[in-house]
Design a protein around this motif. Structure first.
Motif, PDB file in Angstrom:
ATOM      1  N   GLY A   1     -15.029  -8.496   8.965  1.00  0.00           N
ATOM      2  CA  GLY A   1     -13.604  -8.430   9.222  1.00  0.00           C
ATOM      3  C   GLY A   1     -12.844  -8.944   8.017  1.00  0.00           C
ATOM      4  O   GLY A   1     -13.401  -9.213   6.971  1.00  0.00           O
ATOM      5  N   GLY A   2     -11.538  -9.097   8.170  1.00  0.00           N
ATOM      6  CA  GLY A   2     -10.750  -9.664   7.083  1.00  0.00           C
ATOM      7  C   GLY A   2      -9.502  -8.849   6.809  1.00  0.00           C
ATOM      8  O   GLY A   2      -9.090  -7.993   7.603  1.00  0.00           O
ATOM      9  N   TYR A   3      -8.900  -9.122   5.642  1.00  0.00           N
ATOM     10  CA  TYR A   3      -7.621  -8.526   5.303  1.00  0.00           C
ATOM     11  C   TYR A   3      -7.597  -8.095   3.838  1.00  0.00           C
ATOM     12  O   TYR A   3      -8.196  -8.733   2.977  1.00  0.00           O
ATOM     13  CB  TYR A   3      -6.483  -9.519   5.541  1.00  0.00           C
ATOM     14  CG  TYR A   3      -6.428 -10.060   6.949  1.00  0.00           C
ATOM     15  CD1 TYR A   3      -5.952  -9.273   7.997  1.00  0.00           C
ATOM     16  CD2 TYR A   3      -6.862 -11.356   7.231  1.00  0.00           C
ATOM     17  CE1 TYR A   3      -5.911  -9.760   9.294  1.00  0.00           C
ATOM     18  CE2 TYR A   3      -6.828 -11.855   8.526  1.00  0.00           C
ATOM     19  CZ  TYR A   3      -6.349 -11.052   9.555  1.00  0.00           C
ATOM     20  OH  TYR A   3      -6.321 -11.539  10.833  1.00  0.00           O
ATOM     21  N   LEU A   4      -6.873  -7.012   3.587  1.00  0.00           N
ATOM     22  CA  LEU A   4      -6.504  -6.583   2.245  1.00  0.00           C
ATOM     23  C   LEU A   4      -5.059  -6.996   2.025  1.00  0.00           C
ATOM     24  O   LEU A   4      -4.205  -6.732   2.872  1.00  0.00           O
ATOM     25  CB  LEU A   4      -6.652  -5.065   2.110  1.00  0.00           C
ATOM     26  CG  LEU A   4      -6.065  -4.431   0.845  1.00  0.00           C
ATOM     27  CD1 LEU A   4      -6.876  -4.820  -0.390  1.00  0.00           C
ATOM     28  CD2 LEU A   4      -5.997  -2.910   0.994  1.00  0.00           C
TER      29      LEU A   4
ATOM     30  N   ARG B   1      -8.850  -5.029   6.601  1.00  0.00           N
ATOM     31  CA  ARG B   1      -9.684  -5.060   5.398  1.00  0.00           C
ATOM     32  C   ARG B   1     -10.026  -3.669   4.867  1.00  0.00           C
ATOM     33  O   ARG B   1     -10.111  -3.469   3.643  1.00  0.00           O
ATOM     34  CB  ARG B   1     -10.973  -5.846   5.675  1.00  0.00           C
ATOM     35  CG  ARG B   1     -11.901  -5.948   4.488  1.00  0.00           C
ATOM     36  CD  ARG B   1     -13.072  -6.870   4.788  1.00  0.00           C
ATOM     37  NE  ARG B   1     -14.107  -6.784   3.769  1.00  0.00           N
ATOM     38  CZ  ARG B   1     -15.212  -7.514   3.770  1.00  0.00           C
ATOM     39  NH1 ARG B   1     -15.429  -8.393   4.739  1.00  0.00           N
ATOM     40  NH2 ARG B   1     -16.114  -7.370   2.813  1.00  0.00           N
ATOM     41  N   ASP B   2     -10.187  -2.684   5.740  1.00  0.00           N
ATOM     42  CA  ASP B   2     -10.526  -1.332   5.287  1.00  0.00           C
ATOM     43  C   ASP B   2      -9.294  -0.510   4.929  1.00  0.00           C
ATOM     44  O   ASP B   2      -9.411   0.672   4.572  1.00  0.00           O
ATOM     45  CB  ASP B   2     -11.366  -0.593   6.329  1.00  0.00           C
ATOM     46  CG  ASP B   2     -10.615  -0.395   7.652  1.00  0.00           C
ATOM     47  OD1 ASP B   2      -9.457  -0.821   7.772  1.00  0.00           O
ATOM     48  OD2 ASP B   2     -11.225   0.196   8.574  1.00  0.00           O
ATOM     49  N   GLY B   3      -8.109  -1.104   5.021  1.00  0.00           N
ATOM     50  CA  GLY B   3      -6.879  -0.398   4.684  1.00  0.00           C
ATOM     51  C   GLY B   3      -6.369   0.522   5.762  1.00  0.00           C
ATOM     52  O   GLY B   3      -5.403   1.267   5.553  1.00  0.00           O
ATOM     53  N   SER B   4      -6.959   0.476   6.957  1.00  0.00           N
ATOM     54  CA  SER B   4      -6.625   1.438   8.013  1.00  0.00           C
ATOM     55  C   SER B   4      -5.325   1.127   8.731  1.00  0.00           C
ATOM     56  O   SER B   4      -4.771   2.011   9.405  1.00  0.00           O
ATOM     57  CB  SER B   4      -7.762   1.505   9.034  1.00  0.00           C
ATOM     58  OG  SER B   4      -7.948   0.232   9.654  1.00  0.00           O
ATOM     59  N   ARG B   5      -4.832  -0.088   8.630  1.00  0.00           N
ATOM     60  CA  ARG B   5      -3.628  -0.441   9.378  1.00  0.00           C
ATOM     61  C   ARG B   5      -2.833  -1.497   8.619  1.00  0.00           C
ATOM     62  O   ARG B   5      -3.392  -2.495   8.160  1.00  0.00           O
ATOM     63  CB  ARG B   5      -3.990  -0.968  10.766  1.00  0.00           C
ATOM     64  CG  ARG B   5      -2.791  -1.382  11.625  1.00  0.00           C
ATOM     65  CD  ARG B   5      -3.246  -2.045  12.909  1.00  0.00           C
ATOM     66  NE  ARG B   5      -2.127  -2.672  13.609  1.00  0.00           N
ATOM     67  CZ  ARG B   5      -2.241  -3.625  14.522  1.00  0.00           C
ATOM     68  NH1 ARG B   5      -3.454  -4.052  14.867  1.00  0.00           N
ATOM     69  NH2 ARG B   5      -1.184  -4.153  15.104  1.00  0.00           N
TER      70      ARG B   5
ATOM     71  N   TRP C   1      -9.419 -11.012   1.714  1.00  0.00           N
ATOM     72  CA  TRP C   1      -9.909 -12.192   2.425  1.00  0.00           C
ATOM     73  C   TRP C   1     -10.996 -11.713   3.363  1.00  0.00           C
ATOM     74  O   TRP C   1     -10.752 -10.859   4.225  1.00  0.00           O
ATOM     75  CB  TRP C   1      -8.785 -12.870   3.207  1.00  0.00           C
ATOM     76  CG  TRP C   1      -9.236 -14.104   3.935  1.00  0.00           C
ATOM     77  CD1 TRP C   1      -9.324 -15.369   3.433  1.00  0.00           C
ATOM     78  CD2 TRP C   1      -9.644 -14.197   5.314  1.00  0.00           C
ATOM     79  NE1 TRP C   1      -9.770 -16.238   4.390  1.00  0.00           N
ATOM     80  CE2 TRP C   1      -9.987 -15.549   5.562  1.00  0.00           C
ATOM     81  CE3 TRP C   1      -9.782 -13.273   6.344  1.00  0.00           C
ATOM     82  CZ2 TRP C   1     -10.425 -15.981   6.809  1.00  0.00           C
ATOM     83  CZ3 TRP C   1     -10.224 -13.694   7.582  1.00  0.00           C
ATOM     84  CH2 TRP C   1     -10.539 -15.047   7.802  1.00  0.00           C
ATOM     85  N   LYS C   2     -12.198 -12.231   3.183  1.00  0.00           N
ATOM     86  CA  LYS C   2     -13.345 -11.765   3.954  1.00  0.00           C
ATOM     87  C   LYS C   2     -13.538 -12.633   5.185  1.00  0.00           C
ATOM     88  O   LYS C   2     -13.857 -13.814   5.089  1.00  0.00           O
ATOM     89  CB  LYS C   2     -14.607 -11.790   3.093  1.00  0.00           C
ATOM     90  CG  LYS C   2     -14.531 -10.873   1.881  1.00  0.00           C
ATOM     91  CD  LYS C   2     -15.802 -10.938   1.049  1.00  0.00           C
ATOM     92  CE  LYS C   2     -15.718 -10.006  -0.153  1.00  0.00           C
ATOM     93  NZ  LYS C   2     -16.951 -10.048  -0.972  1.00  0.00           N
ATOM     94  N   GLY C   3     -13.367 -12.039   6.342  1.00  0.00           N
ATOM     95  CA  GLY C   3     -13.589 -12.768   7.576  1.00  0.00           C
ATOM     96  C   GLY C   3     -15.023 -12.633   8.043  1.00  0.00           C
ATOM     97  O   GLY C   3     -15.903 -12.153   7.325  1.00  0.00           O
TER      98      GLY C   3
END
Length: 341
Positions: free
Chosen positions: A249-252, A267-271, A243-245
């Motif tokens: 930003g956003g979420y994977l 979104r980058d998988g970091s957290r 989901w592209k914020g």
């Protein structure tokens, strides 16, 4: 170049993406659903979402992996059915230069001949040409997943296999394509998604974890950003979607099939941020054992004010029918994330 990533590398490559679980995100309701595919057993698999200038004319493509593709409208009604091959996964990107004019590039991974199949969708009608434009041999014994993206102005297709092989192809037209990279993760990989803006892909190795693989260097080196030892991941990890914020930003989101839940990351998988389930909504049953998923933030309608999430439903109940796809308002997911943050 082919590189084998053995299990001895997993701990060294594992990022600190979330050893400690975030709070549960609870459940969100299914808002709509498609008709059952009408084929017994494991048949429905993976969706893709096309959003034109008018989001009300959105189209959702779903694979019926025993024999074809369905195209649905924003209400879940069937607008087209294509009987062709054994398409397992599907993805799309707009503004592709076909020899007969610009169109929406739809790609499928077809297990009937282990090919990457290129289709053309008319951006005005949202319908797919019945005849495929090209079939690219994957070289895999059994092709599984497929995803595409536009990185550095090049259209890239990434295919996965049932034995863990991954290949990346550059596709300039339906007659001009070349394989750029090849890797071997050593065990079954299916779900994948390309983040065009960040220039990397995420790949789900079903019994190991989620990898982030750069697509811009000459020889990309994958990094394991979430592994099965984390208590929020169980076998199998299936679909992946973004989901592209705003402002990158956003979420994977990952479908954790064995838990009937969906893990959410930055979104980058970091957290890792938490996991949610899809429960029943008004007149629509919930979701279990989900395989493929897709998310679009470009769908902005009254029913889906912050985007649309589509997920395969492995066990379609109430009434008991063959598999189908469920629609979720991503606003409900964002609300759950913000409450837990």
């Amino acid at each position: 170049m082919r590189t084998v990533y053995g299990s001895f590398l997993f701990l060294a490559l594992a990022a600190c993406a979330a050893k400690a679980p975030a709070p549960s995100l609870g459940s969100v309701p299914a808002r709509m659903e498609t008709p059952a595919v009408g084929v017994d057993g494991d048949a429905a698999d993976d969706p893709a979402i096309y959003v034109p200038a008018d989001p009300a004319q959105t189209r959702i493509i779903g694979t019926q992996k025993k024999g074809g593709l369905y195209v649905y409208d924003i209400n879940g009604d069937i607008v087209q059915e294509l009987l062709s091959g054994r398409p397992n996964n599907v993805d799309l990107r707009t503004d592709f230069p076909f020899s007969d004019g610009m169109g929406v590039l739809v790609v499928t991974s077809d297990r009937s001949d282990n090919a990457i199949v290129l289709w053309k969708m008319d951006p005005e009608t949202g319908l797919i040409d019945p005849a495929p434009k090209a079939r690219i041999p994957s070289g895999f014994d059994e092709i599984y997943g497929i995803c595409i993206g536009r990185v550095d102005d090049r259209m890239l297709a990434l295919a996965t296999s049932k034995t863990g092989e991954v290949g990346v192809w550059q596709i300039d037209s339906e007659t001009d394509f070349v394989q750029r990279h090849s890797h071997d993760f050593g065990s079954i990989a299916e779900g994948c998604v390309i983040d065009d803006e960040y220039g990397h892909a995420f790949i789900a190795q079903e019994t190991v974890g989620i990898w982030r693989m750069p697509l811009t260097p000459a020889v990309p080196e994958p990094v394991l950003i979430a592994e099965m030892t984390a208590d929020y991941l169980v076998e199998d990890i299936e679909g992946l979607a973004i989901w592209k914020g705003d402002e990158l930003g956003g979420y994977l989101v990952a479908s954790v099939q064995g838990a009937s839940q969906f893990a959410v990351f930055r979104r980058d998988g970091s957290r890792y941020l938490g996991s949610f389930a899809i429960d029943s909504g008004t007149g629509v049953d919930g979701v279990s054992g989900t395989d493929g998923i897709e998310i679009s933030s470009a769908v902005v309608t009254e029913d889906f004010p912050k985007g649309l999430m589509v997920g395969q439903d492995d066990v379609n109940t109430d009434p008991a029918e063959t598999q189908n796809f469920k629609f979720v308002s991503f606003a409900d997911v964002i609300d759950a994330i913000e409450r837990a943050d």
